[in-house]
Structures are given as structure tokens and as C-alpha cells.
Design an enzyme around this catalytic site. Structure first.
Site, PDB file in Angstrom:
ATOM      1  N   SER A  77       0.859  -1.179   0.000  1.00  0.00           N
ATOM      2  CA  SER A  77       0.000   0.000   0.000  1.00  0.00           C
ATOM      3  C   SER A  77       0.899   1.233   0.000  1.00  0.00           C
ATOM      4  O   SER A  77       2.093   1.133   0.346  1.00  0.00           O
ATOM      5  CB  SER A  77      -0.848  -0.018   1.285  1.00  0.00           C
ATOM      6  OG  SER A  77      -1.462   1.237   1.519  1.00  0.00           O
ATOM      7  N   TYR A  92      -2.273  -1.369  10.610  1.00  0.00           N
ATOM      8  CA  TYR A  92      -2.170  -1.513   9.147  1.00  0.00           C
ATOM      9  C   TYR A  92      -0.820  -0.986   8.652  1.00  0.00           C
ATOM     10  O   TYR A  92      -0.129  -1.656   7.871  1.00  0.00           O
ATOM     11  CB  TYR A  92      -3.321  -0.740   8.506  1.00  0.00           C
ATOM     12  CG  TYR A  92      -3.462  -0.904   7.010  1.00  0.00           C
ATOM     13  CD1 TYR A  92      -4.238  -1.920   6.470  1.00  0.00           C
ATOM     14  CD2 TYR A  92      -2.850  -0.009   6.130  1.00  0.00           C
ATOM     15  CE1 TYR A  92      -4.394  -2.055   5.092  1.00  0.00           C
ATOM     16  CE2 TYR A  92      -2.998  -0.137   4.756  1.00  0.00           C
ATOM     17  CZ  TYR A  92      -3.778  -1.160   4.246  1.00  0.00           C
ATOM     18  OH  TYR A  92      -3.926  -1.284   2.884  1.00  0.00           O
TER      19      TYR A  92
HETATM   20  N1  LIG Z   1      -8.633  -0.778  -1.343  1.00  0.00           N
HETATM   21  C1  LIG Z   1      -7.595   0.027  -1.187  1.00  0.00           C
HETATM   22  O1  LIG Z   1      -7.698   1.249  -1.275  1.00  0.00           O
HETATM   23  C2  LIG Z   1      -6.241  -0.535  -0.949  1.00  0.00           C
HETATM   24  C3  LIG Z   1      -5.159   0.330  -1.071  1.00  0.00           C
HETATM   25  C4  LIG Z   1      -3.879  -0.165  -0.853  1.00  0.00           C
HETATM   26  C5  LIG Z   1      -3.715  -1.490  -0.501  1.00  0.00           C
HETATM   27  N2  LIG Z   1      -4.792  -2.295  -0.376  1.00  0.00           N
HETATM   28  C6  LIG Z   1      -4.553  -3.674   0.001  1.00  0.00           C
HETATM   29  O2  LIG Z   1      -5.088  -4.525  -0.968  1.00  0.00           O
HETATM   30  C7  LIG Z   1      -5.442  -5.762  -0.356  1.00  0.00           C
HETATM   31  C8  LIG Z   1      -6.858  -6.140  -0.779  1.00  0.00           C
HETATM   32  O3  LIG Z   1      -7.726  -5.140  -0.344  1.00  0.00           O
HETATM   33  P1  LIG Z   1      -9.161  -4.873  -1.014  1.00  0.00           P
HETATM   34  O4  LIG Z   1      -9.333  -3.408  -1.015  1.00  0.00           O
HETATM   35  O5  LIG Z   1      -9.298  -5.633  -2.259  1.00  0.00           O
HETATM   36  O6  LIG Z   1     -10.095  -5.448   0.152  1.00  0.00           O
HETATM   37  P2  LIG Z   1     -11.434  -6.322   0.148  1.00  0.00           P
HETATM   38  O7  LIG Z   1     -11.999  -6.139   1.496  1.00  0.00           O
HETATM   39  O8  LIG Z   1     -12.270  -6.008  -1.051  1.00  0.00           O
HETATM   40  O9  LIG Z   1     -10.870  -7.793  -0.015  1.00  0.00           O
HETATM   41  C9  LIG Z   1     -10.077  -8.371   0.958  1.00  0.00           C
HETATM   42  C10 LIG Z   1     -10.322  -9.857   0.939  1.00  0.00           C
HETATM   43  O10 LIG Z   1      -9.483 -10.432   1.966  1.00  0.00           O
HETATM   44  C11 LIG Z   1     -10.251 -11.375   2.660  1.00  0.00           C
HETATM   45  N3  LIG Z   1      -9.769 -11.542   4.022  1.00  0.00           N
HETATM   46  C12 LIG Z   1      -9.890 -10.633   5.025  1.00  0.00           C
HETATM   47  N4  LIG Z   1      -9.446 -11.176   6.166  1.00  0.00           N
HETATM   48  C13 LIG Z   1      -9.032 -12.428   5.876  1.00  0.00           C
HETATM   49  C14 LIG Z   1      -8.502 -13.483   6.647  1.00  0.00           C
HETATM   50  N5  LIG Z   1      -8.357 -13.363   7.969  1.00  0.00           N
HETATM   51  N6  LIG Z   1      -8.169 -14.635   6.030  1.00  0.00           N
HETATM   52  C15 LIG Z   1      -8.366 -14.785   4.704  1.00  0.00           C
HETATM   53  N7  LIG Z   1      -8.890 -13.828   3.921  1.00  0.00           N
HETATM   54  C16 LIG Z   1      -9.226 -12.664   4.512  1.00  0.00           C
HETATM   55  C17 LIG Z   1     -11.662 -10.809   2.664  1.00  0.00           C
HETATM   56  O11 LIG Z   1     -12.635 -11.822   2.928  1.00  0.00           O
HETATM   57  C18 LIG Z   1     -11.760 -10.213   1.278  1.00  0.00           C
HETATM   58  O12 LIG Z   1     -12.289 -11.146   0.343  1.00  0.00           O
HETATM   59  C19 LIG Z   1      -5.272  -5.573   1.144  1.00  0.00           C
HETATM   60  O13 LIG Z   1      -4.049  -6.125   1.584  1.00  0.00           O
HETATM   61  C20 LIG Z   1      -5.235  -4.075   1.290  1.00  0.00           C
HETATM   62  O14 LIG Z   1      -4.481  -3.687   2.399  1.00  0.00           O
HETATM   63  C21 LIG Z   1      -6.059  -1.857  -0.595  1.00  0.00           C
END
Ligand SMILES: NC(=O)c1ccc[n+]([C@@H]2O[C@H](COP(=O)([O-])OP(=O)(O)OC[C@H]3O[C@@H](n4cnc5c(N)ncnc54)[C@H](O)[C@@H]3O)[C@@H](O)[C@H]2O)c1
Length: 256
Positions: free
Chosen positions: A138, A151
Site C-alpha cells: 500500500s 495496518y
Molecule cells: N482498497 C484500497 O484502497 C487498498 C489500497 C492499498 C492497498 N490495499 C490492500 O489490498 C489488499 C486487498 O484489499 P481490497 O481493497 O481488495 O479489500 P477487500 O476487502 O475487497 O478484499 C479483501 C479480501 O481479503 C479477505 N480476508 C480478510 N481477512 C481475511 C482473513 N483473515 N483470512 C483470509 N482472507 C481474509 C476478505 O474476505 C476479502 O475477500 C489488502 O491487503 C489491502 O491492504 C487496498
């Protein structure tokens, strides 16, 4: 099937990929894009129905697991030549109110689970002379924001793990990199809007423009498919020399 990836020059036919958090958002987009490029994908997610839905869509396999559970990590029986460490969640609170169990869970999901998957997959990658570890970090792997102690600490830890993996794996055909998105249009971000509004005492309508996009020169959210496109590129032969680095996709946020 002629895959979109092959058409775009990235052909992952015969490769096996593991994508954590593949039931939603960025992980789902990565799983779909890897499958389009020809890889056979295992979709790991806490949410079994979501993992199954993605897996069915791409002809892959669903693996339901809570990656914050230490026993689950001990028993995790998964390897791939491509590992996308993506599962994550957010918790927003000032440090003095931050629940210690949430801090532990964030570190376990975003640092220890990637470590375990990398540890299990490296022998297979070394035997193949090819491996790609894509860590979905991130902008918060490189910069801090208030109220995100767990985080930010976890993503900074993931950055370190990725670099060590890059140094050990590089001589054996294995690369490890981080992708560092700004705010991506996913359910994780949608959930944050209300929490951010509460912590900062501003209306929800102002959170996207004034908080999420405040530092970005490009005033829109990143789309999950844009992250997936970079992830697939990192898996290509053309990206063999991109190793141990962190690729920002944040509209210029970290240029400041
Ligand atoms: N959305 C953003 O703005 C953003 C920005 C930078 C980084 N990220 C990173 O991208 C990654 C994905 O995020 P996203 O936005 O797609 O989120 P999201 O919530 O849409 O998807 C996350 C997925 O991870 C799964 N998950 C959560 N806890 C879990 C666990 N304990 N065991 C197994 N699976 C688990 C959830 O069920 C979900 O399907 C994350 O690591 C997040 O930190 C997201």
C-alpha cells in the site's frame, strides 16, 4: 482458449498461482487476470462463498481459510509458482484505543501469512527456476497516516519481508516485489469512509476528496483491474529483473 494475457504478451500457461483474499476487490481482480493469462489459480479467502464464486468464474480452486488463525497458518497446505499476498483488512482507531488483538491480527494476516506462504512455496519455485511473489502492500507500506497503527506497521513489515525474499530468491529465478496502491475502489475502502468520517469529525461526503485523494495528483480512486494488470506484468519473463522493489500506483501521493 486464447487468453487475454497471451494476447498481451504475458503467457502464464502451466503456472500455478495462489491468491489470498481472492474473493473480493484487488485479489479477485488478480485471480481473474492471472487465469486470463493462463495460470491455474487457487483462491484463498476467509469468505468461503466469495472464494468459491471467484474460483468458479475462472475455473480455479477455492480454499477457505482464516489467515489470522495461528493454527490455520501451521497447517496451511498451499504452494504456487506465483503467490499473490493480498488478503488484508483495516482497523481505524487512535493508538490509545487500538485493540491489541486487532493489531496482532493485522500483523498475522499481512506479514506472517505471507511469510508462511513464501516459505512453503520457495522450494517449488526454486525447483522450477521460476517464481513470482507479488505482495499487495500500500502507499501505507511507505508512508504513515494517523489512526492506522496496525495496518501501517504490518504493511511496513511486508515491505521488509519482500526485500529479504528478493535477495534470497533472485539468484534462483524468483522475484519478490510490492505493489503500493493509493485508495482503490473496493469494499475495504467503502467500509473506511464511515470510520474515517467519525475519527476525523467530517461528513462522509468529504472523506474521498479531502482525506483519500488529498495527496494524489490524479483525483480518482484506483480500479482493482489496474492493480491486477501490474501484478500480471510482474509475473512475466519481461519483469525478471524487477526484484525487491515497491511499485507505487498512487496518482503521485508518494512523490510528495
Ligand atoms: N482498497 C484500497 O484502497 C487498498 C489500497 C492499498 C492497498 N490495499 C490492500 O489490498 C489488499 C486487498 O484489499 P481490497 O481493497 O481488495 O479489500 P477487500 O476487502 O475487497 O478484499 C479483501 C479480501 O481479503 C479477505 N480476508 C480478510 N481477512 C481475511 C482473513 N483473515 N483470512 C483470509 N482472507 C481474509 C476478505 O474476505 C476479502 O475477500 C489488502 O491487503 C489491502 O491492504 C487496498
Amino acid at each position: 482458449m486464447t487468453s487475454v494475457g497471451a494476447a498481451a504478451g504475458v503467457d502464464l500457461t502451466g503456472r500455478t498461482a495462489v491468491v489470498t483474499g481472492g474473493g473480493s476487490g484487488i485479489g479477485r481482480a488478480c485471480a481473474i487476470r492471472l487465469a486470463q493469462a493462463g495460470a491455474t489459480v487457487t483462491v484463498v479467502d476467509l469468505d468461503e462463498a466469495a472464494a468459491t464464486a471467484t474460483a468458479q468464474q475462472i475455473g480455479g480452486t477455492a480454499y477457505a481459510a482464516d489467515l489470522t488463525d495461528a493454527r490455520v497458518l501451521d497447517e496451511l497446505d498451499l504452494t504456487g509458482e506465483i503467490v499473490v499476498n493480498n488478503a488484508g483488512f483495516q482497523h481505524i482507531a487512535p493508538i490509545e484505543e487500538f485493540p491489541p488483538e486487532k493489531f496482532t491480527a493485522l500483523l498475522r494476516l499481512m506479514v506472517e501469512a505471507p511469510f508462511r506462504l513464501i516459505q512453503r512455496s520457495l522450494p517449488r519455485m526454486y525447483a522450477a527456476g521460476y517464481g513470482r511473489i507479488v505482495n499487495v502492500s500500500s502507499a501505507h507500506g511507505l508512508r504513515a497516516s494517523p489512526f492506522k497503527a496496525g495496518y501501517v506497521a504490518a504493511k511496513h513489515g511486508l515491505e521488509g519481508l519482500s526485500k529479504v525474499t528478493a535477495l534470497e530468491g533472485g539468484p534462483k529465478g524468483v522475484t519478490s516485489n510490492c505493489i503500493n496502491p493509493g485508495y482503490v475502489r473496493t469494499p475495504l475502502v467503502e467500509k473506511q469512509i464511515a470510520a474515517q468520517a467519525k475519527s476525523r469529525g467530517i461528513p462522509e461526503s468529504e472523506v474521498i476528496d479531502q482525506v483519500m485523494l488529498a495527496e494524489s495528483a490524479v483525483k480518482r480512486l484506483v480500479e482493482p483491474e489496474e492493480v491486477a494488470e501490474l501484478a500480471v506484468y510482474l509475473c512475466s519473463e519481461a519483469a525478471a529483473l524487477i526484484n525487491g522493489t515497491s511499485l507505487c500506483m498512487d496518482g503521485g501521493w508518494t512523490a510528495r
